[in-house]
Write a protein that holds these residues in place. Sequence first.
Motif, PDB file in Angstrom:
ATOM      1  N   HIS A  20       0.828  -1.208   0.000  1.00 24.96           N
ATOM      2  CA  HIS A  20       0.000   0.000   0.000  1.00 24.96           C
ATOM      3  C   HIS A  20       0.868   1.267   0.000  1.00 24.96           C
ATOM      4  O   HIS A  20       0.569   2.240  -0.715  1.00 24.96           O
ATOM      5  N   HIS A  21       1.950   1.238   0.791  1.00 20.91           N
ATOM      6  CA  HIS A  21       2.838   2.406   0.852  1.00 20.91           C
ATOM      7  C   HIS A  21       3.447   2.701  -0.515  1.00 20.91           C
ATOM      8  O   HIS A  21       3.420   3.846  -0.994  1.00 20.91           O
ATOM      9  N   LYS A  24       1.016   3.866  -3.414  1.00 16.95           N
ATOM     10  CA  LYS A  24       0.719   5.299  -3.300  1.00 16.95           C
ATOM     11  C   LYS A  24       1.916   6.136  -3.748  1.00 16.95           C
ATOM     12  O   LYS A  24       1.771   7.100  -4.519  1.00 16.95           O
ATOM     13  N   THR A  27       2.510   5.867  -7.528  1.00 17.42           N
ATOM     14  CA  THR A  27       1.442   6.565  -8.247  1.00 17.42           C
ATOM     15  C   THR A  27       1.651   8.075  -8.199  1.00 17.42           C
ATOM     16  O   THR A  27       1.458   8.781  -9.199  1.00 17.42           O
ATOM     17  N   GLU A  28       2.055   8.574  -7.040  1.00 17.44           N
ATOM     18  CA  GLU A  28       2.281  10.013  -6.863  1.00 17.44           C
ATOM     19  C   GLU A  28       3.624  10.476  -7.420  1.00 17.44           C
ATOM     20  O   GLU A  28       3.846  11.673  -7.594  1.00 17.44           O
TER      21      GLU A  28
END
Length: 264
Positions: A20-21, A24, A27-28
Amino acid sequence: MNEIESNKHAWSQISEGHYHHFKKALTEGSHELNKHIKRELGDLSGKNIIHLQCNTGADTILLARMGASAVGVDLVPDNILYAKKLADDLGVTNVGFIESDIMQFAEKHNEKYDVVFVSEGAICWLPDLNKWGRTIRHLLKDDGFLYVFEGHPFYMMLDEPKMADNIMEIKYPYFSKEPEFDDSIGGYASARKDGVKSYSWMYKVSDVINALASAGLHIEYFNEFKENMCDMGGMKKDVSGMWNYDFNDNKFPMSFSLKASVYQ
């Protein structure tokens, strides 16, 4: 080896959190290979690269985005599961992942690669660097090279909380051959998980160099840097995304890079 099995279980407890880390962050665009790695690796377009101890695959995906055909290898089944999911989520197709203990990998994998890549907190989890060196040689094409970016053992000897107060005190003996036990794992990309058993091994600079040299590799360079790859407490992030103490302008190294090629 009981320590390896314990580590496999310990790391599996934070696999989902890492997924999850890094999903994100990727993606960013906030997760990148550090400035030294990007500068020293050079152009990877069209190369086959294998990333040893890839965790949940974030850096393997970054290598693939640099134009390489990338393969990540990790001990932990959950890490490989989430690495594949991460690549699928991000639409990265020129990457694959293999579950394996690096200490056994050469016995089951015979593909050859242009580049073997090792980075950021990997070596300390290996009990036998001589076998690691032979595995790297086994994986390399005759005209290929190894690239390592790792924590410097000088820095790894020191007591982290005291270092934040500019107190240099040895906590982990440089010449120790016994594994260091910890009852927690992670903390840099997910919540720290307590109640596990993890084991790591101190390595000397000479351990790394001699393991590679004895496997038939020629050391092209060994560079040392004052920055660290993550915050160990009391550090500040610089503009490139690496970490350092305010007082460490020229005192000691916290990381190193190494390039090695097949001895001709």
